[in-house]
Design an enzyme around this catalytic site. Structure first.
Site, PDB file in Angstrom:
ATOM      1  N   GLU A   1      35.158  77.910  63.454  1.00  0.00           N
ATOM      2  CA  GLU A   1      35.579  76.870  64.097  1.00  0.00           C
ATOM      3  C   GLU A   1      35.879  77.136  65.408  1.00  0.00           C
ATOM      4  O   GLU A   1      36.245  78.229  65.946  1.00  0.00           O
ATOM      5  CB  GLU A   1      36.860  75.942  63.599  1.00  0.00           C
ATOM      6  CG  GLU A   1      37.308  74.908  64.111  1.00  0.00           C
ATOM      7  CD  GLU A   1      38.534  74.393  63.831  1.00  0.00           C
ATOM      8  OE1 GLU A   1      38.890  74.513  62.068  1.00  0.00           O
ATOM      9  OE2 GLU A   1      39.606  73.849  64.299  1.00  0.00           O
TER      10      GLU A   1
ATOM     11  N   GLU B   1      41.269  70.418  73.487  1.00  0.00           N
ATOM     12  CA  GLU B   1      42.349  70.199  72.205  1.00  0.00           C
ATOM     13  C   GLU B   1      43.758  70.279  73.006  1.00  0.00           C
ATOM     14  O   GLU B   1      43.735  71.266  73.923  1.00  0.00           O
ATOM     15  CB  GLU B   1      42.069  71.216  71.122  1.00  0.00           C
ATOM     16  CG  GLU B   1      43.239  70.716  70.124  1.00  0.00           C
ATOM     17  CD  GLU B   1      43.074  71.489  68.864  1.00  0.00           C
ATOM     18  OE1 GLU B   1      43.236  70.879  67.801  1.00  0.00           O
ATOM     19  OE2 GLU B   1      42.500  72.818  68.952  1.00  0.00           O
TER      20      GLU B   1
END
Length: 337
Positions: free
Chosen positions: A156, A161
């Site tokens: 991932e 973020e």
């Protein structure tokens, strides 16, 4: 994004804030030599260009419960469109993905939101997000990321973020094989960001991954939006590694604007995972792209009390006006090979 160990990341917020206060390097905008360790001297060509009317046709809307325990009800394409949470702005052809900001939701309830996944998957390439704005507000947790099948075995990559009023972007990589994957801290000139953790290996119960916090306050949240947004770029090259750049709107390289990107000219990235300390091909493959916004959950909820936001995250869910600016405004997503 979907597998962030909140205890680690609460600490990461404070480290990222400290780094942002102490270091504002602009070295990433300087041209580098042809022997750049961050990219081969290659000009990339467009493979997929996601924009305007074609955007939603090439992405799927996720409608299951939020894996991070967030207070959201992810909407189908039909419902998101009907509620005005997913639409194309005809004025500038931007794609808008929003959190509901009008409904009456009880404290601790689930507020309608959107999470989309690209129908195509990729193993390597140059990925560019140009956004005019990202979701902001207490309790929000926006992300632009990629993920492979059978998490975490295929890895991932969290490109964008953060949570609440976090001042800078956090970039995290998760690997899931026994083949070691770590950030090389012996060469700190290879990235401008602040290292938050070096071991990328992740499991269902220990999933912090390896991470960097950007040092540019225009890379996330209100700072990003006040700078009229900008560009994030991930170069995924098995022979080099993973390089992630952020460029504020006023500093986007002309080769990106001209759709003729040459990453070797972009200078030092904010985050860099070297192929010398990670077998990229073994740890990352067949990734779909994901864009979402959740609320509270394992990270935004856990960090809420330390974020300076009022009350509790559970109570904030009920404050519809808090989410008036909790929206992505995306100019395009481009994939080059």
């Amino acid at each position: 994004m979907m597998h962030a160990l909140y205890a680690f990341l609460v600490v990461a917020i404070h480290l990222g804030t400290l780094a942002g206060a102490q270091k504002h390097s602009r070295s990433r905008h300087r041209p580098v030599a042809r022997s750049s360790p961050y990219a081969t001297n290659k000009t990339y060509t467009i493979q997929d260009f996601y924009q305007a009317d074609d955007f939603f046709d090439q992405w799927s809307f996720y409608t299951d419960a939020d894996p991070t325990g967030g207070n959201v009800a992810y909407q189908s394409m039909q419902d998101a469109t009907f509620k005005g949470l997913a639409y194309i702005d005809d004025c500038d052809n931007s794609t808008v993905l929003a959190v509901d900001s009008t409904s009456s939701i009880p404290a601790g309830g689930n507020r309608p939101s959107v999470r989309i996944t690209s129908n195509k998957s990729y193993t390597g390439g140059l990925f560019i997000l140009d956004a005019a704005a990202m979701p902001v507000g207490c309790g929000t947790w926006p992300a632009f990321w990629s993920v492979g099948p059978n998490w975490p075995s295929a890895g991932e990559i969290d490109i964008v973020e953060g949570v609440n009023d976090q001042p800078t972007n956090q970039m995290t990589l998760h690997s899931g094989t026994s083949n070691a994957c770590t950030i090389d801290t012996s060469n700190k000139s290879a990235y401008t960001g602040h290292v938050l953790g070096t071991n990328c290996y992740s499991t269902q119960t220990a999933d912090a991954g390896c991470a960097f916090s950007d040092t540019d306050t225009r890379s996330f949240g209100f700072g990003f939006n006040n700078a009229n947004g900008g560009v994030f770029a991930l170069l995924w090259d098995a022979s080099v590694g993973m390089s992630i750049w952020h460029f504020a709107r006023s500093q986007i390289p002309s080769d990106i604007t001209n759709r003729n990107p040459t990453p070797s000219n972009w200078g030092v990235p904010a985050g860099f995972l070297s192929s010398k300390t990670c077998d990229i091909s073994d740890n990352f493959y067949q990734h779909s792209l994901v864009i979402d916004t959740t609320i509270c959950g394992n990270w935004a909820g856990a960090a809420y009390a330390q974020s300076g936001c009022p009350g509790t995250c559970s109570d904030m869910v009920a404050n519809a006006t808090n989410f008036a600016n909790a929206k992505w405004i995306i100019n395009y997503v481009a994939v080059y090979q």
